[in-house]
Design a protein around this motif. Structure first.
Motif: not given
Length: 254
Positions: A49-71
């Motif tokens: 997510n990125s935004s820009k206001s009054g000449g200033n910009s900002s960004s927010k990054e979201n990262l998620a990872a999952h591993l599932l093993f069933q037997r």
């Protein structure tokens, strides 16, 4: 505690199928494909997510990872699950989140709708007032709905949890806890599926609520697109914390 953890890990190779809370993919037995009595799911999601206001910009990054093993093998089961979550907000670093979870669960299905389980779970949360938590719990589960389109399972358990405070006086917290779990799945059609998982741990020193909502759509037999929303809310004597994460990504199933 070390002896209990070693006993659980030593038993993993010889047992089979169980489901972890609060992220669980189905109820009852695993769908075995190509005569394989196991299942592997791995997914990773990212959102910028990125935004820009009054000449200033900002960004927010979201990262998620999952591993599932069933037997699974008959009435005995095992599951191993790993999770990593990270958010980076360059406009407000106080909103940054980084946490990891690793859990193993053993299950004994006594009837078609009821089972007993033993779970060992470790959490590392860099944005919480608790540096890490390790819990050993056991309990019972009940499949309330087992239909072609939907399934609903609930769990009730109790056990022991060790926590380490991040700030001064860096105390070690030992407490008895109770656990609740609720896992729902709805299959819209052969391609699209919705999952809602809830988990709650409660003790005298801290309470933790976890929620994961996801919707996935099959692209091929092994690849699917997935969008998820995760929430973790911690109430602790040493300090409260709350984080949420929205991510879009891909999932590999084997």
């Amino acid at each position: 505690m070390k002896i209990a953890a070693a006993a659980v890990l030593a038993a993993l190779p010889c047992l089979a199928y169980a489901d972890l809370g609060p992220s669980r993919t189905n109820t009852g037995k695993i769908e075995v494909k190509d005569n394989k009595p196991y299942r592997l799911d791995a997914d990773a999601g990212y959102l910028l997510n990125s935004s820009k206001s009054g000449g200033n910009s900002s960004s927010k990054e979201n990262l998620a990872a999952h591993l599932l093993f069933q037997r699974q093998a008959g009435i005995w089961g095992q599951e191993l699950r790993a999770e990593a979550v990270s958010t980076n907000d360059d406009g407000d670093s106080s909103n940054n989140v980084e946490r990891y979870m690793l859990a193993g669960k053993l299950l004994y299905r006594s009837t078609d709708t009821a089972y007993q389980y033993l779970k060992l779970q470790g959490d590392k949360d860099l944005s919480s007032s608790l540096d890490y938590q390790i819990a050993l719990t056991g309990g019972i589960g009940l499949d309330l709905i087992k239909a072609q389109k939907q399934s609903l399972t609930t769990e009730l358990g109790a056990g022991y949890r060790h926590s380490k405070e991040r700030g001064f006086p860096y105390a070690d917290v030992h407490e008895l806890i109770g656990t609740l779990g609720l896992y729902y799945q709805y299959q819209f059609n052969d391609t699209v599926r919705f999952n809602q998982d809830l988990g709650y741990e409660f003790g005298d020193e801290s309470q933790v609520l976890r929620s994961r909502s996801s919707i996935s759509a099959n692209l091929t037999e092994t690849i699917s697109a997935v969008m998820s929303y995760q929430l973790k809310d911690t109430l602790a004597d040493s300090g409260n914390s709350r984080d949420s994460l929205l991510s879009v990504g891909m999932k590999y199933s084997y």
